[in-house]
Design an enzyme around this catalytic site. Structure first.
Site, PDB file in Angstrom:
ATOM      1  N   HIS A   2      88.839  39.511 -86.870  1.00 17.54           N
ATOM      2  CA  HIS A   2      88.491  40.429 -87.960  1.00 17.54           C
ATOM      3  C   HIS A   2      89.337  41.686 -87.826  1.00 17.54           C
ATOM      4  CE1 HIS A   2      86.144  42.776 -90.808  1.00 17.54           C
ATOM      5  NE2 HIS A   2      85.694  41.611 -91.217  1.00 17.54           N
ATOM      6  N   ASP A  41      82.570  34.039 -91.754  1.00 19.86           N
ATOM      7  CA  ASP A  41      82.933  32.758 -92.378  1.00 19.86           C
ATOM      8  C   ASP A  41      82.762  31.571 -91.453  1.00 19.86           C
ATOM      9  OD1 ASP A  41      85.380  34.724 -93.865  1.00 19.86           O
ATOM     10  OD2 ASP A  41      83.821  33.664 -94.973  1.00 19.86           O
TER      11      ASP A  41
HETATM   12  C1  SDX Z   1      86.864  38.037 -94.078  1.00 18.24           C
HETATM   13  O1  SDX Z   1      88.085  42.861 -94.110  1.00 18.24           O
HETATM   14  C2  SDX Z   1      86.917  42.292 -94.239  1.00 18.24           C
HETATM   15  O2  SDX Z   1      85.882  42.914 -94.117  1.00 18.24           O
HETATM   16  C3  SDX Z   1      86.934  40.797 -94.552  1.00 18.24           C
HETATM   17  C4  SDX Z   1      85.568  40.120 -94.560  1.00 18.24           C
HETATM   18  C5  SDX Z   1      84.705  40.632 -95.665  1.00 18.24           C
HETATM   19  O3  SDX Z   1      83.475  40.576 -95.526  1.00 18.24           O
HETATM   20  O4  SDX Z   1      85.264  41.007 -96.742  1.00 18.24           O
HETATM   21  O5  SDX Z   1      84.905  40.343 -93.314  1.00 18.24           O
HETATM   22  C6  SDX Z   1      85.691  38.616 -94.774  1.00 18.24           C
HETATM   23  O6  SDX Z   1      87.918  37.979 -94.660  1.00 18.24           O
HETATM   24  C7  SDX Z   1      86.706  37.635 -92.641  1.00 18.24           C
HETATM   25  C8  SDX Z   1      88.044  37.087 -92.043  1.00 18.24           C
HETATM   26  C9  SDX Z   1      88.181  35.632 -92.498  1.00 18.24           C
HETATM   27  N1  SDX Z   1      89.490  35.103 -92.076  1.00 18.24           N
HETATM   28  C10 SDX Z   1      89.609  34.192 -91.118  1.00 18.24           C
HETATM   29  O7  SDX Z   1      88.669  33.775 -90.438  1.00 18.24           O
HETATM   30  C11 SDX Z   1      91.031  33.665 -90.942  1.00 18.24           C
HETATM   31  C12 SDX Z   1      91.369  33.644 -89.446  1.00 18.24           C
HETATM   32  N2  SDX Z   1      91.440  35.006 -88.962  1.00 18.24           N
HETATM   33  C13 SDX Z   1      92.770  35.609 -88.872  1.00 18.24           C
HETATM   34  O8  SDX Z   1      93.562  35.359 -89.985  1.00 18.24           O
HETATM   35  C14 SDX Z   1      92.701  37.066 -88.426  1.00 18.24           C
HETATM   36  O9  SDX Z   1      91.794  37.122 -87.407  1.00 18.24           O
HETATM   37  C15 SDX Z   1      92.388  38.156 -89.413  1.00 18.24           C
HETATM   38  C16 SDX Z   1      93.412  38.230 -90.475  1.00 18.24           C
HETATM   39  C17 SDX Z   1      91.044  37.968 -89.999  1.00 18.24           C
HETATM   40  C18 SDX Z   1      92.395  39.472 -88.644  1.00 18.24           C
HETATM   41  O10 SDX Z   1      93.613  39.564 -87.994  1.00 18.24           O
HETATM   42  P1  SDX Z   1      93.821  40.762 -86.932  1.00 18.24           P
HETATM   43  O11 SDX Z   1      92.586  41.112 -86.243  1.00 18.24           O
HETATM   44  O12 SDX Z   1      94.522  41.863 -87.636  1.00 18.24           O
HETATM   45  O13 SDX Z   1      94.730  40.094 -85.870  1.00 18.24           O
HETATM   46  P2  SDX Z   1      96.297  40.001 -85.996  1.00 18.24           P
HETATM   47  O14 SDX Z   1      96.638  39.209 -87.226  1.00 18.24           O
HETATM   48  O15 SDX Z   1      96.898  41.352 -85.815  1.00 18.24           O
HETATM   49  O16 SDX Z   1      96.616  39.100 -84.707  1.00 18.24           O
HETATM   50  C19 SDX Z   1      96.424  39.652 -83.375  1.00 18.24           C
HETATM   51  C20 SDX Z   1      96.596  38.465 -82.414  1.00 18.24           C
HETATM   52  C21 SDX Z   1      97.818  37.601 -82.751  1.00 18.24           C
HETATM   53  O17 SDX Z   1      98.214  36.959 -81.557  1.00 18.24           O
HETATM   54  P3  SDX Z   1      99.491  37.609 -80.715  1.00 18.24           P
HETATM   55  O18 SDX Z   1     100.613  37.753 -81.725  1.00 18.24           O
HETATM   56  O19 SDX Z   1      98.999  38.922 -80.198  1.00 18.24           O
HETATM   57  O20 SDX Z   1      99.785  36.578 -79.638  1.00 18.24           O
HETATM   58  O21 SDX Z   1      95.463  37.614 -82.538  1.00 18.24           O
HETATM   59  C22 SDX Z   1      95.887  36.336 -82.991  1.00 18.24           C
HETATM   60  C23 SDX Z   1      97.225  36.531 -83.652  1.00 18.24           C
HETATM   61  O22 SDX Z   1      97.984  35.334 -83.628  1.00 18.24           O
HETATM   62  N3  SDX Z   1      94.861  35.877 -83.944  1.00 18.24           N
HETATM   63  C24 SDX Z   1      94.372  34.647 -83.951  1.00 18.24           C
HETATM   64  C25 SDX Z   1      93.393  34.636 -84.958  1.00 18.24           C
HETATM   65  N4  SDX Z   1      93.342  35.862 -85.517  1.00 18.24           N
HETATM   66  C26 SDX Z   1      94.254  36.623 -84.889  1.00 18.24           C
HETATM   67  N5  SDX Z   1      94.669  33.551 -83.193  1.00 18.24           N
HETATM   68  C27 SDX Z   1      93.961  32.421 -83.481  1.00 18.24           C
HETATM   69  N6  SDX Z   1      93.007  32.360 -84.438  1.00 18.24           N
HETATM   70  C28 SDX Z   1      92.704  33.426 -85.193  1.00 18.24           C
HETATM   71  N7  SDX Z   1      91.774  33.355 -86.121  1.00 18.24           N
END
Ligand code: SDX
Length: 395
Positions: free
Chosen positions: A272, A329
């Site tokens: 998140h 989710d």
């Molecule tokens: C919603 O904003 C809101 O409030 C949204 C929401 C709402 O109520 O409106 O809460 C609803 O959208 C919830 C999120 C739903 N999405 C997902 O579940 C999709 C999977 N999640 C990722 O796409 C991700 O976690 C985000 C986009 C939700 C958040 O990304 P972050 O926290 O900004 O993390 P990042 O993209 O900067 O990544 C940081 C690291 C990376 O690894 P490194 O490059 O450091 O090695 O964490 C990893 C990423 O690859 N990472 C994940 C991951 N999420 C981040 N690795 C595996 N699985 C994941 N889900």
């Protein structure tokens, strides 16, 4: 207003706006609507009461709530022309694209209203139209994609109860609705009702800041929510769990693929932008998942996989170091699937839940005396000045 909000030395974030609607503490896992803890609202309130709270800022007294619910009930029919609208799309068209078009199209029925976006009465009328008609629209989209007859709203039934009936009921047979399922869906809608400046809500605010009407702004929010990194995640989680179940991969194998970033695979439903410990909604959704799946006796194989995924991820340094925890989710798709909703209908359910928040934040923004059209700036990183080269001199 836009400005830098220094939270503590070295950690600053750019606040896109000020708001009185929803408070989130991402580290402490706190979520409050107008000051009320989400845990209390999820357990004791109703979706329409929470919608009133978010939009008006206070919990309604009994008479006010009764009028609010009655007013929404009176507006639940869609214009008959809308039936033709749904036949214009391919049978298997994604419901979010159809929903987005339908909501934007609502404005064509209320041209006079849409000219007076700053008029509180017209704002309330648009809010009532959206809250009243979108469940009918979503049920029509679900029925249309299944090739089944549409049902009109029944004003003798409760808001969530009748939405379930319109979606699953058929004209020639009685449809008995389980009160446990109604309460579970009511809880999920409450948990999705608002979430500060998430991607889709910020979209609603940005579009509305140009004084576009509420229908156009909410339709834009639906477009943002359809993305798999945002609202589309609940659909993606179920696909992920089903893929694991139907493959010869163990859950541990799958987690290794995620950690190795094979094919860019992510653990959908995890992580998140704001919650860096846990999403308070996820705990309540997990509780609801157990209640519903126990009641319906279905989906337990995918629930078992989900729980194993959660256990492994929560004890694995890779996820802990990146502060990746289940978000809202992770379990919702399991519940919707057990209730009988097709996977493609999961994100429209998220849109219905988020509707009060979109409305509340639109109204707050449009009534803000210093509201200015959203016009984010950029840091330009492109080419420096250069002169035009005619075609014959280009290599
Ligand atoms: C919603 O904003 C809101 O409030 C949204 C929401 C709402 O109520 O409106 O809460 C609803 O959208 C919830 C999120 C739903 N999405 C997902 O579940 C999709 C999977 N999640 C990722 O796409 C991700 O976690 C985000 C986009 C939700 C958040 O990304 P972050 O926290 O900004 O993390 P990042 O993209 O900067 O990544 C940081 C690291 C990376 O690894 P490194 O490059 O450091 O090695 O964490 C990893 C990423 O690859 N990472 C994940 C991951 N999420 C981040 N690795 C595996 N699985 C994941 N889900």
């Amino acid at each position: 207003q836009t400005g830098l909000v220094a939270l503590d030395p070295g950690f600053t974030t750019t606040a896109s706006c000020t708001s009185e609607v929803t408070f989130i503490d991402g580290d402490a896992g706190i979520l409050r609507y107008r000051g009320y803890p989400i845990e209390q609202l999820a357990r004791h309130s109703t979706f329409l009461e929470v919608a009133y709270l978010l939009i008006k800022g206070e919990l309604p007294d009994a008479a006010t709530l009764e009028n609010w619910v009655a007013r929404i009930k009176r507006h639940r029919l869609l214009h008959e022309n809308f039936k033709a609208f749904f036949t214009a799309f391919p049978h298997r068209g994604h419901p979010m694209a159809i929903l987005q078009g339908g909501i934007a199209g609502m404005a064509t029925y209320y041209e006079e209203t849409t000219q007076r976006v700053r008029d509180p009465e017209q704002q309330e009328l648009q809010a009532v139209h959206l809250l009243a008609k979108i469940p009918t629209m979503i049920s029509y989209i679900a029925k249309r994609s299944a090739g089944l007859p549409l049902l009109y709203p029944d004003s003798d039934m409760g808001y969530v109860e009748d939405f379930i009936r319109m979606t699953f009921g058929l004209p020639y047979q009685r449809y008995d609705i389980d009160p446990v399922i109604v309460r579970a869906l009511e809880t999920l809608l409450i948990l999705h009702a608002d979430h500060e400046q998430n991607c889709s809500t910020s979209t609603v605010r940005l579009v509305g800041s140009a004084e576009a009407n509420m229908y156009a702004s909410v339709a834009a929010g639906v477009g943002a929510l359809s993305g798999p990194l945002h609202g589309g995640a609940n659909e993606a989680v179920l696909r992920m769990l089903t893929q694991i179940r139907d493959s010869d991969l163990t859950v541990k194998d799958f987690v290794e693929k995620v950690k190795n970033k094979e094919d860019g695979v992510k653990l959908m439903g995890f992580g998140h932008r704001v919650y860096k410990n846990y999403d308070p909604r996820a705990a309540l959704v997990r509780e609801t998942a157990h209640e519903v799946l126990d009641r319906l006796g279905s989906g337990s194989d995918l629930l078992t996989i989900a729980m194993e995924l959660e256990d492994i991820a929560l004890s694995d340094e890779y996820f802990i170091a990146r502060k990746l925890y289940p978000n809202v989710d992770f379990y919702t798709g399991l519940i919707y699937s057990a209730m009988g909703f097709p996977t493609k209908m999961f994100t429209p359910l998220f849109a219905l839940g988020r509707l009060p928040g979109w409305i509340a934040q639109y109204v707050e923004m449009i009534n803000d005396p210093v509201n200015k059209i959203g016009r984010p700036r950029q840091v330009y990183q492109g080419a420096t000045r250069r002169d035009y080269v005619s075609l014959r001199h280009r290599s």
